[in-house]
Enzyme design. Structure first.
Site, PDB file in Angstrom:
ATOM      1  N   ASP A  24       0.741  -1.281  -0.050  1.00 43.43           N
ATOM      2  CA  ASP A  24      -0.026  -0.146   0.081  1.00 43.43           C
ATOM      3  C   ASP A  24       0.857   1.259   0.052  1.00 43.43           C
ATOM      4  O   ASP A  24       1.867   1.422   0.799  1.00 43.43           O
ATOM      5  CB  ASP A  24      -0.860   0.017   1.322  1.00 43.43           C
TER       6      ASP A  24
ATOM      7  N   GLU B 278     -10.759   3.736   3.603  1.00 43.34           N
ATOM      8  CA  GLU B 278      -9.706   4.484   2.811  1.00 43.34           C
ATOM      9  C   GLU B 278     -10.149   4.510   1.160  1.00 43.34           C
ATOM     10  O   GLU B 278     -10.422   3.358   0.880  1.00 43.34           O
ATOM     11  CB  GLU B 278      -8.435   4.408   2.967  1.00 43.34           C
TER      12      GLU B 278
ATOM     13  N   ARG C 258       0.848  14.656  13.792  1.00 47.21           N
ATOM     14  CA  ARG C 258       1.862  15.577  14.177  1.00 47.21           C
ATOM     15  C   ARG C 258       1.654  17.015  13.858  1.00 47.21           C
ATOM     16  O   ARG C 258       2.150  17.947  13.244  1.00 47.21           O
ATOM     17  CB  ARG C 258       2.916  15.336  13.250  1.00 47.21           C
TER      18      ARG C 258
ATOM     19  N   HIS D  25      -4.031  13.907   1.080  1.00 41.25           N
ATOM     20  CA  HIS D  25      -4.138  12.941   2.209  1.00 41.25           C
ATOM     21  C   HIS D  25      -3.079  12.990   3.160  1.00 41.25           C
ATOM     22  O   HIS D  25      -3.028  13.143   4.541  1.00 41.25           O
ATOM     23  CB  HIS D  25      -4.581  11.622   1.674  1.00 41.25           C
TER      24      HIS D  25
ATOM     25  N   GLN E 269      -4.479   2.029  14.850  1.00 40.32           N
ATOM     26  CA  GLN E 269      -3.244   2.241  14.191  1.00 40.32           C
ATOM     27  C   GLN E 269      -2.468   3.436  15.028  1.00 40.32           C
ATOM     28  O   GLN E 269      -1.395   3.309  14.946  1.00 40.32           O
ATOM     29  CB  GLN E 269      -3.783   3.217  12.778  1.00 40.32           C
TER      30      GLN E 269
ATOM     31  N   GLU F 181      -9.499   4.475  -2.287  1.00 38.75           N
ATOM     32  CA  GLU F 181      -8.082   4.191  -3.105  1.00 38.75           C
ATOM     33  C   GLU F 181      -8.457   3.204  -4.279  1.00 38.75           C
ATOM     34  O   GLU F 181      -9.455   2.726  -4.546  1.00 38.75           O
ATOM     35  CB  GLU F 181      -7.003   3.114  -2.390  1.00 38.75           C
TER      36      GLU F 181
HETATM   37 CA    CA Z   1      -4.119   3.042   2.804  1.00 40.04          CA
END
Ligand code: CA
Length: 420
Positions: free
Chosen positions: A131, A204, A147, A138, A245, A206
């Protein structure tokens, strides 16, 4: 040869619904089965599927140079492995067989089945899955949220297509339900981690490309050669548990927050079918290293949409994006992946990374759409979502359209069931 299969004036004897994703110029490949019959390779046209295995047995595919029925298979891998020359010859033959006045028109029912009478399956055996993280918008959005005190893009981002190795075993086809994953999270900074169902389930948006031919260990694939290995593309929902995550991803990257499921659309649209929609990528600045330079366009103008459907509710259009926004293109991704000598395989799959655009309605994940839960989405039934709820269905659709020609991907649809 390719121009012939793209001709917008081609007429097929198959009835094609208005605005179908699957006109005679598309001809995407998949795997289907009739009740009580084995899986076989099919081509989608309108609301029908063409049985390539039966065409082969009846000698309608003679003369292409295929001497084994690679269509009488549960996956496309054996056909893909033959190489691009065979993909193109087969596409041309199928296009001609589906035109008005062809050799099979009179006995079309023998080879064409209504999609409603069939089951569709995972089209390829996926040996390896990678991936990428190639949308600047994004990566910038996630950087700002994860952050907040640093630069949103890390220093390497504009110099190489960042990626990680994912999990092939949990790639599933559209229509397969998933369960909310459980795992470790750390909801409070100053307290120990807890175990339980993810509270921040996300999708997500994609696309993924699939390599049809392998490379040798030690061999690098250049940006010029990359597309010779790429069989086609699908829509890809890279399911993500944001709370898992966030706790696990430092220092080695995504693991259990990602590997419980990734959903794909069942029909692989070939690069040949997408040729009329080739377009320029965003300008890259700073200049990339020589092995990442391209001397042709490798981006495609593909409209993408995400819908959220609550249990017993209506579809809500929550995102509109476009594949052409990607900062790194598929040729650069494959060149980078192999530049160290990493070999690729038949049926390997490569996710693009979440495809977000510049505007808030083009963000390709709930994380961005609800800005980490601070701006809940309002749905048409009056309810709100920060992240996904149990029994929500996520549907992604995609199509390219120009000059009266529409080449689509259909959809990838997955329902999120409660934790098992
Ligand atoms: Ca992804």
């Amino acid at each position: 040869m390719m121009a012939e299969t793209h001709d917008p004036n081609l007429e097929t004897f198959v009835s094609i619904p208005e605005n179908s994703d699957f006109p005679i110029q598309n001809l995407p490949y998949g795997i289907f089965s009739k009740s009580d019959a084995d899986k076989a390779v099919g081509v989608r046209i309108g609301d029908h599927v063409l049985d390539l295995s039966k065409l082969y047995k009846d000698k309608h595919l003679d003369g292409i140079g295929i001497h084994d029925n690679v269509f009488d298979r549960a996956y496309l891998n054996d056909f893909m492995e033959m190489g691009k020359n065979y993909w193109q010859k087969t596409r041309l033959r199928i296009s001609r067989l589906l035109r008005k006045g062809s050799a099979i028109e009179a006995e079309a029912k023998r080879y064409l089945y209504p999609i409603s009478s069939l089951e569709v399956h995972l089209p390829v055996f996926v040996r390896d899955y990678t991936d990428f993280y190639s949308s600047e918008e994004h990566a910038t959005n996630v950087g700002k949220m994860f952050r907040p005190n640093g630069d949103p893009l890390l220093p390497n981002w504009k110099h190489l297509p960042v990626g990680y190795h994912g999990r092939a075993s949990s790639i599933i086809v559209s229509g397969t339900d998933i369960h909310r994953p459980k795992g470790q999270t750390k909801p409070k900074e100053d307290e120990p981690p807890v175990f339980g169902p993810s509270q921040r389930m996300d999708f997500e948006l994609e696309m993924a490309f699939i390599t049809g031919t392998a490379s040798e260990l030690g061999e690098a694939i250049t940006t010029q050669e990359a597309e010779n290995h790429i069989f086609g593309m699908v829509l890809f929902n890279d399911w993500s548990a944001r709370d898992l995550q966030k706790w696990e991803y430092v220092p080695l990257g995504p693991f259990l927050g990602k590997n419980f499921a990734s959903s794909i659309s069942p029909w692989i649209v070939t690069l040949d079918a997408l040729e009329p929609f080739r377009t320029a990528s965003p300008k890259q600045d700073p200049e990339v290293l020589p092995y990442l330079k391209c001397n042709a366009n490798h981006a495609f103008d593909i409209n993408l949409q995400v819908y959220l459907q609550p249990e017993a509710g209506k579809e809500n259009l929550i995102c509109r994006s476009n594949f052409k926004h990607m900062y790194w293109n598929i040729a650069q991704q494959l060149a980078h992946h192999t530049v160290n000598g990493c070999n690729i395989g038949v049926g390997d799959m490569y996710g693009s990374g979440t495809i977000s655009g510049k505007t808030e309605d083009s963000f390709g994940s709930m994380l961005e759409l609800s800005w980490a839960g601070t701006k809940p989405l309002k749905l048409n039934d009056g309810s709100e979502r920060k992240f996904l709820q149990d029994n929500d269905t996520v549907i992604m659709r995609g199509y390219a359209q120009k000059d009266g020609l529409r080449i689509g991907f259909g959809e990838v649809r997955t329902k999120l069931l409660p934790t098992k």
